[in-house]
Write an enzyme that holds these catalytic residues in place. Structure first.
Site, short mmCIF file in Angstrom:
data_model
loop_
_atom_site.label_atom_id
_atom_site.label_comp_id
_atom_site.label_asym_id
_atom_site.label_seq_id
_atom_site.Cartn_x
_atom_site.Cartn_y
_atom_site.Cartn_z
N THR A 24 33.51 7.46 48.91
CA THR A 24 33.81 7.88 50.26
C THR A 24 35.09 8.67 50.10
O THR A 24 35.74 8.56 49.07
CB THR A 24 34.04 6.62 51.12
OG1 THR A 24 32.81 5.93 51.17
CG2 THR A 24 34.53 6.91 52.51
N GLY A 79 34.34 0.94 50.47
CA GLY A 79 33.39 0.04 51.12
C GLY A 79 34.13 -1.00 51.95
O GLY A 79 35.02 -0.67 52.74
N ASP A 120 23.80 0.35 54.43
CA ASP A 120 24.87 -0.27 55.23
C ASP A 120 24.30 -1.10 56.39
O ASP A 120 25.04 -1.85 57.03
CB ASP A 120 25.83 0.79 55.78
CG ASP A 120 26.90 1.17 54.76
OD1 ASP A 120 26.95 0.54 53.69
OD2 ASP A 120 27.70 2.09 55.03
O1 DON Z 1 30.54 3.19 55.85
C1 DON Z 1 30.84 2.36 54.99
O2 DON Z 1 31.49 1.36 55.25
C2 DON Z 1 30.41 2.61 53.56
N1 DON Z 1 29.26 3.44 53.52
C3 DON Z 1 31.56 3.20 52.82
C4 DON Z 1 31.25 3.41 51.36
C5 DON Z 1 32.44 3.57 50.50
O3 DON Z 1 33.56 3.49 50.92
C6 DON Z 1 32.13 3.82 49.08
N2 DON Z 1 33.28 4.15 48.34
N3 DON Z 1 34.19 3.99 47.91
#
Ligand code: DON
Length: 575
Positions: free
Chosen positions: A387, A480, A429
């Site tokens: 992300t 995440g 998710d």
């Molecule tokens: O929206 C969310 O919470 C996840 N899809 C975020 C994923 C994420 O941060 C992956 N990376 N570091």
């Protein structure tokens, strides 16, 4: 610095100067800045996880653009230069503070489940979650929101036309940019997943199956075409026009669920941020369908009841109180959070001071409270790379705090033929089955079950903090489930421990998410601390660098930026 590395840096900076939006003036100090030594600046600041994108944003600010113009330019540039997380085929959240009105708004451009999605679509014939299908197949893709979200932000709050802020991204895609060691490394790591897609292989790998070497130029012709279509015809190109046609044709061919109707009906939404206060500072953050803001404020409300600065940063007592608080918040997340357009989320209750008082009574001041009442989830993966957050502040007083994602690095790994666009794997998710953890070990229930057109719950936490009317800091990150706790600790470090934003960003962090009942601590915290935490009843896992946060703060009229040093490649730069 070795000669070839100097050449590569010089190439990159020349390229950025050449793509500056109009006649760029080569300022010597601009050329001499490096990642390590950005200082305070009066006029504006851009922080992102990738250097070229930061410099693109800065050039927009210097052209007279506002923070939204710059943020949208950074968002599109990252889709080219930071393809593991920057995207057109994913989604995210943007918080915008507008100096003119003093308002802060939240733009929700989270992906949605396709209309053909069904509640049990990720369960196999034995009723077990098929993680391959949920995370790596064509069914893992949600309807993308990024193009709608960035365009909406620009239309409502920007000052420049779309063509102008897209120009740097188009040029970077068409003419290419020098591959960094980080990009090469991430491509090697993701190759197994990218191999399933002809388009992904064509974009990122040479005929011999190797990714480009460090310093080689990566050109993305199809992505340049897509960006030009958006530049000419607006976001409609993606949702109704030429790109939409390619997406639906690809879905048909691969048996995916996204249809024309999914694309035409997608809308980015403007929501009210979730707000709270912490020791007199006011906190604005992302409301549902992200869980980030709700739990950030919930945790701050509990923690406000403790004299944290007296405990000392990362002392055993301090970490204990943080962990107990984190467990309470993540337990609530599993039950109460989901897309508010589908079932009501008790946001006001969860962020109230009264509720925090009740929760604080459940904090055992001495010993860890075991999370035994629900089956533990599997451990979340180590700090993700998938992300990305960027923050922009301008001299007019506007601030943008934006987190967007494809979920995993390179998302599903699948790219739409002919477009250069990677598709997310955000469907993971959702809670595919109650009490079964997703890729981040997060448990969910009914409120986050899959339904057609629903947005999956997120942990992304773009946040802005004010001291009265004055902007104090903006932050957000990746990782995440660990995003919420890292944003929490950056804020505590500044407010309670009086750290500068750079110290606050690099100080070792901890994480607890209730299930699994494990306290994660970054290795730098030391062995004796671990022993003291074990005495308090924790199962402690020492980890390498966790997730990263990208922040801007303002002190005495000057901006200070912090690109998280945990992961190389980022840049905080002002002017
Ligand atoms: O929206 C969310 O919470 C996840 N899809 C975020 C994923 C994420 O941060 C992956 N990376 N570091």
């Amino acid at each position: 610095m070795p000669a070839d590395s100097i050449l590569k840096h010089a190439f990159m900076l020349c390229l950025v100067l050449s793509i500056a939006l109009s006649s760029a003036h080569a300022e010597p100090d601009y050329l001499n800045k490096s990642t390590a030594e950005s200082t305070s600046f009066r006029n504006g600041m851009v922080v992102s996880e990738e250097q070229i994108a930061t410099l693109v944003g800065l050039s927009v600010l210097k052209e007279g653009g506002n923070a939204v113009d710059a943020a949208v330019a950074v968002g599109f540039a990252l889709a080219v230069t930071h393809p593991r997380a920057g995207n057109l085929g994913g989604g995210g959240f943007m918080l915008v503070h507008l100096s003119k009105t003093g308002r802060t708004v939240a733009i929700d451009y989270r992906e949605k489940a396709p209309l053909k999605a069904t509640r049990n679509m990720f369960l196999d014939e034995n009723g077990k979650v098929d993680t391959e299908r949920a995370r790596h197949s064509i069914y893992s893709c949600g309807v993308p929101g990024t193009v709608a979200g960035l365009s909406l932000a620009l239309e409502k709050y920007g000052t420049m036309p779309l063509e102008k802020v897209l120009a740097p991204a188009i040029r970077l895609a068409e003419e290419g940019f020098a591959v960094t060691p980080e990009l090469r490394k991430s491509l090697l790591k993701a190759k197994g997943r990218l191999k399933k897609s002809g388009e992904s292989m064509e974009i990122f790998f040479k005929n011999n199956g190797e990714p480009p070497r460090e310093g080689e130029i990566l050109r993305q012709k199809n992505l340049a075409w897509s960006l030009k279509e958006i530049s000419k015809n607006g976001p409609g190109a993606f949702y109704r026009g030429t790109i939409a046609k390619k997406i639906t044709a690809y879905m048909k061919k691969e048996g995916g669920l996204i249809t024309e109707q999914d694309l035409t009906s997608y809308e980015a939404l403007i929501r009210e941020p979730v707000t709270g206060s912490y020791r007199g500072y006011s906190i604005h953050s992302m409301p549902p369908p992200s869980s980030g803001g709700v739990h950030l404020i919930q945790m701050l409300n509990i923690l406000e009841r403790y004299p944290l600065s007296q405990y000392g940063h990362n002392s055993a007592r301090y970490i204990h109180i943080l962990s107990e608080t984190m467990k309470l918040a993540y337990a609530d997340r599993s039950k109460h959070l989901g897309d508010p357009d589908f079932s009501p989320v008790p946001t006001a209750h969860l962020v109230s001071k009264q509720y925090a008082k009740r929760l604080a009574n459940r904090v055992n001041p001495q010993k860890a409270t075991p999370s035994i009442y629900v089956k533990p989830g599997s451990p979340p993966p180590a700090g993700g790379t998938d992300t990305t957050h960027f923050t922009v502040a301008d001299r007019f007083g506007n601030v943008v705090s934006n987190t967007y994602t494809l979920n995993f690095a390179y998302g599903s790994g699948l790219a739409v033929a002919g477009t250069g666009i990677l598709l997310n794997n955000e469907m993971d998710d959702f809670s595919a089955k109650p009490a079964t953890p997703n890729a981040y070990g997060l448990i969910g229930g009914e409120k986050n079950s899959i339904a057609p057109g629903k947005r999956m719950l997120s942990s992304m936490t773009p946040t802005i903090v004010f001291n009265g009317e004055e902007f104090l800091l903006a932050t957000g990150g990746r990782g995440g489930s660990r995003i919420i706790t890292s944003v929490l600790q950056v804020i505590l470090n500044v407010i309670d421990h009086k750290m500068s934003i750079r110290e606050a960003t690099s100080a070792p962090r901890i994480h607890h998410q209730w299930l699994p009942d494990t306290l994660y601590v970054e290795r730098e915290t030391g062995k004796d601390l671990e022993a003291r935490l074990r005495e308090k009843g924790y199962e402690v896992k020492r980890t390498g660098p966790m997730e990263s946060a990208q922040s801007v703060a303002k002190t005495e009229g000057l901006f200070l930026g912090a690109a998280d040093p945990r992961h190389p490649g980022g840049l905080a730069q002002g002017y």
